[in-house]
Design a protein around this motif. Structure first.
Motif, PDB file in Angstrom:
ATOM      1  N   UNK A 127      47.448   7.071  39.969  1.00 52.07           N
ATOM      2  CA  UNK A 127      48.345   7.725  39.017  1.00 52.07           C
ATOM      3  C   UNK A 127      49.309   8.584  39.819  1.00 52.07           C
ATOM      4  N   UNK A 128      50.593   8.452  39.524  1.00 53.15           N
ATOM      5  CA  UNK A 128      51.594   9.310  40.148  1.00 53.15           C
ATOM      6  C   UNK A 128      52.346  10.034  39.041  1.00 53.15           C
ATOM      7  N   UNK A 129      52.263  11.354  39.045  1.00 56.60           N
ATOM      8  CA  UNK A 129      52.970  12.175  38.075  1.00 56.60           C
ATOM      9  C   UNK A 129      54.289  12.652  38.669  1.00 56.60           C
ATOM     10  N   UNK A 130      55.349  12.583  37.889  1.00 55.32           N
ATOM     11  CA  UNK A 130      56.637  13.081  38.361  1.00 55.32           C
ATOM     12  C   UNK A 130      56.748  14.544  37.968  1.00 55.32           C
ATOM     13  N   UNK A 131      56.669  15.398  38.976  1.00 57.09           N
ATOM     14  CA  UNK A 131      56.728  16.845  38.800  1.00 57.09           C
ATOM     15  C   UNK A 131      58.160  17.304  39.108  1.00 57.09           C
ATOM     16  N   UNK A 132      58.345  18.387  39.838  1.00 60.42           N
ATOM     17  CA  UNK A 132      59.676  18.881  40.144  1.00 60.42           C
ATOM     18  C   UNK A 132      59.591  20.005  41.155  1.00 60.42           C
ATOM     19  N   UNK A 133      60.667  20.185  41.905  1.00 61.42           N
ATOM     20  CA  UNK A 133      60.772  21.360  42.770  1.00 61.42           C
ATOM     21  C   UNK A 133      60.682  22.647  41.957  1.00 61.42           C
ATOM     22  N   UNK A 134      60.956  22.548  40.661  1.00 61.59           N
ATOM     23  CA  UNK A 134      60.847  23.721  39.792  1.00 61.59           C
ATOM     24  C   UNK A 134      59.419  24.255  39.716  1.00 61.59           C
ATOM     25  N   UNK A 135      58.439  23.442  40.109  1.00 61.61           N
ATOM     26  CA  UNK A 135      57.044  23.896  40.120  1.00 61.61           C
ATOM     27  C   UNK A 135      56.751  24.797  41.301  1.00 61.61           C
ATOM     28  N   UNK A 136      57.556  24.721  42.345  1.00 61.85           N
ATOM     29  CA  UNK A 136      57.245  25.436  43.586  1.00 61.85           C
ATOM     30  C   UNK A 136      58.346  26.380  44.040  1.00 61.85           C
ATOM     31  N   UNK A 137      59.515  26.326  43.431  1.00 60.33           N
ATOM     32  CA  UNK A 137      60.623  27.210  43.797  1.00 60.33           C
ATOM     33  C   UNK A 137      61.168  27.858  42.529  1.00 60.33           C
TER      34      UNK A 137
END
Length: 248
Positions: A127-137
């Protein structure tokens, strides 16, 4: 032979942008691919196109089962469907918070939950979930969106821990601002689209928006047999946005 020969994949939100780039790459690499989206207009004939709203559990279960039936099983799930939100923590009412979380977080839960019985039968389950740089910055004017993507990052790690003993790997990609139709619509709505695009490009150290094909390549790596020892990780595809601090 391709790494994906004989494998079956589902890509949610696969009718455009990162989802379509991923579905196309997986199919070109040998996989049978089903695209799940609210509208499947424009999906190439080489892909199985199934209409699906990730906020409706019955629809999700039916679409996943139909995809598995059409493809002869299921090995890979790419949880890409999502929506955006703008504003500070004051900008969106409770209904909007619930709506965006329902798509961006609970939607992934519904898809994974429906797919797990099929993935347990696979010897290459991922499974690959598309997250975002918004989760870490910390990004300005993105409180609600960032909150959902922070949840996706934590969800990915928890799922990886829960399902590693079943041979199911779970990872996520963290794209920066990608050059997608959704971003283009945001730019078109800005008072000065050219200036807004230049600002988005400038905040990524590479000086450009992230091409969807770059994100698709990262997803394909995490989904494929070549990453058999990779689980519970996040892979940044953000032009260096989160990690680099360049001198001006």
């Amino acid at each position: 032979m391709s790494d994906f020969d004989g494998l079956a994949a589902v890509v949610t939100g696969g009718a455009s942008g990162i989802g379509l780039a991923t579905a196309t790459l997986l199919a070109r690499s040998g996989a049978g691919v089903a695209v799940l989206d609210r509208s499947t207009d424009g999906v190439p004939d080489s892909l199985v196109a199934l209409e699906c709203d990730v906020t409706d559990d019955d629809t999700v279960r039916a679409a996943i089962d139909q995809a598995a039936d059409r493809l002869g099983g299921l090995d890979v799930v790419v949880n890409n469907a999502g929506i955006g939100a703008q504003g500070t923590v004051e900008a969106n009412d409770d209904d909007e918070w619930h709506r965006v979380f329902d798509v961006n977080v609970v939607g992934m839960v519904r898809v994974a939950r429906a797919a797990l019985p099929w993935l347990r039968r696979s010897s290459h389950a991922a499974i690959v979930n598309v997250c975002s740089v918004a989760a870490t910055a910390g990004l300005p004017n993105r409180a609600l969106y960032s909150a959902t993507k922070g949840a996706v990052l934590s969800l990915t790690q928890a799922m990886a821990a829960d399902h590693i003993a079943e041979g199911i790997r779970v990872n996520c990609v963290n794209p920066g601002t990608a050059d997608t139709p959704w971003v283009q619509r945001l730019l078109d709505a800005a008072p000065d689209p050219a200036a807004e695009r230049a600002a988005l490009e400038a905040r990524q150290p590479t000086g450009r928006l992230v091409p969807p094909d770059d994100v698709a390549a990262a997803i394909a790596y995490l989904a494929g047999p070549a990453s058999g020892s990779v689980t519970g990780t996040s892979l940044a595809v953000d032009g260096g946005m989160q990690g680099l601090r360049l001198r001006k």
